[in-house]
Design a protein around this motif. Structure first.
Motif, PDB file in Angstrom:
ATOM      1  N   GLU A 122      18.699  10.367  13.088  1.00 51.01           N
ATOM      2  CA  GLU A 122      19.133   9.591  12.336  1.00 51.01           C
ATOM      3  C   GLU A 122      17.870   8.383  13.256  1.00 51.01           C
ATOM      4  N   ARG A 123      17.216   8.652  14.305  1.00 51.06           N
ATOM      5  CA  ARG A 123      16.151   7.817  15.354  1.00 51.06           C
ATOM      6  C   ARG A 123      15.030   7.992  14.356  1.00 51.06           C
ATOM      7  N   GLN A 124      15.031   9.435  14.583  1.00 52.96           N
ATOM      8  CA  GLN A 124      13.861  10.248  13.328  1.00 52.96           C
ATOM      9  C   GLN A 124      13.747   9.743  12.540  1.00 52.96           C
ATOM     10  N   LEU A 125      14.996   9.953  11.593  1.00 57.33           N
ATOM     11  CA  LEU A 125      15.162   9.359  10.084  1.00 57.33           C
ATOM     12  C   LEU A 125      14.779   8.051  10.119  1.00 57.33           C
ATOM     13  N   ASP A 126      15.098   6.669  11.046  1.00 50.31           N
ATOM     14  CA  ASP A 126      14.197   5.504  10.685  1.00 50.31           C
ATOM     15  C   ASP A 126      13.017   5.084  11.287  1.00 50.31           C
ATOM     16  N   ALA A 127      12.707   5.780  11.599  1.00 50.08           N
ATOM     17  CA  ALA A 127      11.256   6.330  12.763  1.00 50.08           C
ATOM     18  C   ALA A 127      10.140   6.339  10.782  1.00 50.08           C
ATOM     19  N   ALA A 128      10.856   7.610  10.356  1.00 48.55           N
ATOM     20  CA  ALA A 128       9.840   7.903   8.719  1.00 48.55           C
ATOM     21  C   ALA A 128      10.046   6.858   7.865  1.00 48.55           C
ATOM     22  N   ARG A 129      11.570   6.071   7.869  1.00 55.13           N
ATOM     23  CA  ARG A 129      11.668   5.130   6.676  1.00 55.13           C
ATOM     24  C   ARG A 129      10.784   3.796   6.962  1.00 55.13           C
ATOM     25  N   ALA A 130      10.724   3.762   8.207  1.00 53.83           N
ATOM     26  CA  ALA A 130       9.771   2.210   8.941  1.00 53.83           C
ATOM     27  C   ALA A 130       8.380   2.576   8.593  1.00 53.83           C
ATOM     28  N   GLU A 131       7.676   4.073   8.755  1.00 58.98           N
ATOM     29  CA  GLU A 131       6.492   4.281   8.839  1.00 58.98           C
ATOM     30  C   GLU A 131       6.364   3.895   7.235  1.00 58.98           C
ATOM     31  N   LEU A 132       7.313   4.986   6.014  1.00 61.26           N
ATOM     32  CA  LEU A 132       7.077   4.847   4.254  1.00 61.26           C
ATOM     33  C   LEU A 132       6.737   3.435   3.711  1.00 61.26           C
ATOM     34  N   ARG A 133       7.831   1.813   4.647  1.00 61.04           N
ATOM     35  CA  ARG A 133       7.595   0.610   4.689  1.00 61.04           C
ATOM     36  C   ARG A 133       5.836   0.631   4.381  1.00 61.04           C
ATOM     37  N   ASP A 134       5.446   0.700   6.208  1.00 62.79           N
ATOM     38  CA  ASP A 134       4.326   0.403   6.816  1.00 62.79           C
ATOM     39  C   ASP A 134       3.292   1.314   5.477  1.00 62.79           C
ATOM     40  N   LEU A 135       3.736   1.790   4.682  1.00 62.76           N
ATOM     41  CA  LEU A 135       2.310   2.834   3.123  1.00 62.76           C
ATOM     42  C   LEU A 135       2.347   1.756   3.084  1.00 62.76           C
ATOM     43  N   GLY A 136       3.375   0.914   2.302  1.00 60.36           N
ATOM     44  CA  GLY A 136       3.535   0.304   1.891  1.00 60.36           C
ATOM     45  C   GLY A 136       4.603   1.246   0.167  1.00 60.36           C
ATOM     46  N   ALA A 137       5.099   2.113   0.380  1.00 62.52           N
ATOM     47  CA  ALA A 137       6.312   3.070  -0.374  1.00 62.52           C
ATOM     48  C   ALA A 137       7.273   2.181  -0.969  1.00 62.52           C
TER      49      ALA A 137
ATOM     50  N   VAL B  50     -12.820   1.210  -2.935  1.00 59.93           N
ATOM     51  CA  VAL B  50     -13.791   0.682  -3.441  1.00 59.93           C
ATOM     52  C   VAL B  50     -13.267  -0.551  -4.450  1.00 59.93           C
ATOM     53  N   ALA B  51     -13.367   0.629  -5.033  1.00 60.29           N
ATOM     54  CA  ALA B  51     -12.297  -0.267  -6.983  1.00 60.29           C
ATOM     55  C   ALA B  51     -11.799  -1.404  -6.334  1.00 60.29           C
ATOM     56  N   ARG B  52     -10.611  -1.120  -5.339  1.00 61.46           N
ATOM     57  CA  ARG B  52      -9.408  -2.326  -5.720  1.00 61.46           C
ATOM     58  C   ARG B  52      -9.223  -2.430  -4.032  1.00 61.46           C
ATOM     59  N   PRO B  53     -10.381  -2.786  -3.752  1.00 60.39           N
ATOM     60  CA  PRO B  53      -9.829  -3.411  -2.266  1.00 60.39           C
ATOM     61  C   PRO B  53      -9.200  -4.283  -1.552  1.00 60.39           C
ATOM     62  N   GLY B  54      -7.874  -3.591  -0.291  1.00 64.19           N
ATOM     63  CA  GLY B  54      -7.050  -4.180  -0.344  1.00 64.19           C
ATOM     64  C   GLY B  54      -5.533  -3.529  -0.867  1.00 64.19           C
ATOM     65  N   SER B  55      -5.729  -2.366  -1.012  1.00 67.66           N
ATOM     66  CA  SER B  55      -4.575  -1.388  -1.486  1.00 67.66           C
ATOM     67  C   SER B  55      -3.794  -0.521  -0.574  1.00 67.66           C
ATOM     68  N   THR B  56      -2.211  -1.189  -0.522  1.00 65.47           N
ATOM     69  CA  THR B  56      -2.032  -0.144   0.354  1.00 65.47           C
ATOM     70  C   THR B  56      -2.367   1.799   0.210  1.00 65.47           C
ATOM     71  N   ALA B  57      -1.747   1.744   0.994  1.00 63.92           N
ATOM     72  CA  ALA B  57      -1.791   3.567   1.356  1.00 63.92           C
ATOM     73  C   ALA B  57      -0.620   3.759  -0.301  1.00 63.92           C
ATOM     74  N   TRP B  58       0.003   3.457  -0.268  1.00 68.14           N
ATOM     75  CA  TRP B  58       0.892   3.671  -2.219  1.00 68.14           C
ATOM     76  C   TRP B  58       0.019   3.288  -3.092  1.00 68.14           C
ATOM     77  N   GLU B  59      -0.805   2.343  -3.226  1.00 72.44           N
ATOM     78  CA  GLU B  59      -1.761   2.065  -4.144  1.00 72.44           C
ATOM     79  C   GLU B  59      -2.445   2.944  -4.341  1.00 72.44           C
ATOM     80  N   ILE B  60      -3.112   3.454  -3.400  1.00 67.97           N
ATOM     81  CA  ILE B  60      -4.177   4.380  -3.579  1.00 67.97           C
ATOM     82  C   ILE B  60      -3.790   5.827  -3.878  1.00 67.97           C
TER      83      ILE B  60
END
Length: 375
Positions: free
Chosen positions: A133-148, A286-296
């Motif tokens: 569960e600790r590993q999955l918590d880290a994965a969830r946090a990373e996905l949020r950091d990427l803008g998911a 370049v087309a949309r600077p300031g995009s999150t990884a999710w948007e890209i």
């Protein structure tokens, strides 16, 4: 660019017909055994069985953890005139469940030695549900950091494949290493990328290289970020590709699809694919600077429309995009803001921008309206 030569013709036809290929003797005493893997687009994993002079078998990978897969593995081994109890060694290309998943069940029938690279073997030490569960918590946090969005970031509990209590990997491999399998001249080749500890295995006498998921004849393996990966998995993978290219005269025995020759051509194709991907992702930023990884991720092309992908595939696509973004930052092409944690459940994600052009190169830029003049 020179195309690969398909050597597993029956495997290729079976792939086209969406059926399991037959068990085949690829070299004297070396068989490919297809093991189904449930409702997965790859449909099966190819397990390889190598006969040893004592009448035993060494396996490369074992298959997906299901009754259907187990029955196919047992039947396939019988097709080589051996029994599952003859297996004395299992060399694992990497930790994913379609390659490692049947190990616990195999150990109910034989005390086979287990070999795996150290960087994948360490993840087998997550024995308790709390650790997982600790590993999955880290994965969830990373996905949020990427803008998911929440539905993508909200990973449910996933039960990792675990070894029986008290059992460990017998030989944790590091780097490249010879393998003591009687009757064979096998050696491990460390090819991180798809996982940190991915291994290929080569036998120079037999002229074969077992490529696992590192090199497949038709598709590119997923190389993405996650808490179990190295810091820049795609950078690792590109280096691994260059190292694999040296084996260009060997027949490739992959874990999926079908056998082929032409490692040099396949490596060149994969390198070109990733350079095209770098260019497409750069254009999106370049087309949309300031995009999150999710948007890209949504802005670039995929084998199917992004909206049609299920949640698992969307997560994999996001992780793959992130791996490309990290390399582009390492190359100085892009830059990013660091994500900010607003609360346990809320994050201001990282955002991506074209990297500033260094002053000493700014003068090289073409003037508006035409190319720069050469002197």
């Amino acid at each position: 660019m020179t195309a690969i030569e398909v050597t597993g013709r029956r495997q290729q036809q079976a792939w086209a017909d969406k059926v399991l290929p037959p068990v085949e003797e690829v070299r004297p005493g070396l068989w490919s055994i297809p093991v189904p893997m449930g409702p997965n687009p790859l449909r099966y994993v190819l397990v390889y069985a190598l006969a040893t002079p004592d009448g035993g078998l060494a396996l490369i990978d074992v298959g997906w953890p299901s009754d259907e897969s187990w029955d196919a593995l047992v039947a396939g081994i019988r097709g080589t005139d051996h029994d599952i109890t003859d297996v004395h060694t299992v060399a694992v290309t990497h930790l994913h469940p379609d390659h490692f998943g049947l190990v616990p069940r195999l150990l109910e029938h034989t005390d086979a030695e287990l070999w795996m690279h150290r960087d994948d073997a360490r993840h087998l030490r997550y024995h308790s549900d709390d650790e997982i569960e600790r590993q999955l918590d880290a994965a969830r946090a990373e996905l949020r950091d990427l803008g998911a969005p929440p539905d993508v970031a909200d990973l449910g509990f996933i039960d990792f494949v675990r070894l029986p209590d008290g059992r460990t990997i017998d030989r944790e491999l590091t780097g490249d290493a010879p393998l003591e399998v009687d009757g064979w001249n096998l050696r491990a080749i460390w090819t991180p990328g798809h996982t940190p500890g991915h291994l290929c295995f080569a036998d120079d006498d037999a002229g074969v290289i077992f490529t696992g998921d590192h090199l497949l004849p038709r598709i590119s393996p997923n190389v993405g970020t996650n808490p179990m990966q190295n810091d820049s998995p795609l950078a690792d993978y590109l280096i691994s590709l260059a190292n694999t290219e040296k084996m260009r005269d060997h027949e490739a025995l992959p874990s999926h699809e079908y056998r082929f020759r032409g490692l040099g051509a396949r490596v060149a194709g994969m390198l070109a694919h990733h350079e095209d991907r770098f260019a497409e992702i750069t254009e999106a930023v370049v087309a949309r600077p300031g995009s999150t990884a999710w948007e890209i991720t949504q802005a670039v092309t995929w084998s199917r429309p992004f909206a049609d992908l299920n949640l698992t595939m969307k997560r994999l696509a996001l992780r793959e995009t992130d791996a490309h973004l990290l390399v582009l930052r390492e190359r100085g092409v892009l830059t990013a803001t660091e994500p900010g944690r607003l609360s346990d459940e809320a994050t201001e994600p990282g955002r991506w921008y074209p990297a500033p052009v260094p002053e000493h190169r700014a003068a090289e830029r073409p003037a508006a309206g035409g190319p720069a003049l050469s002197t």
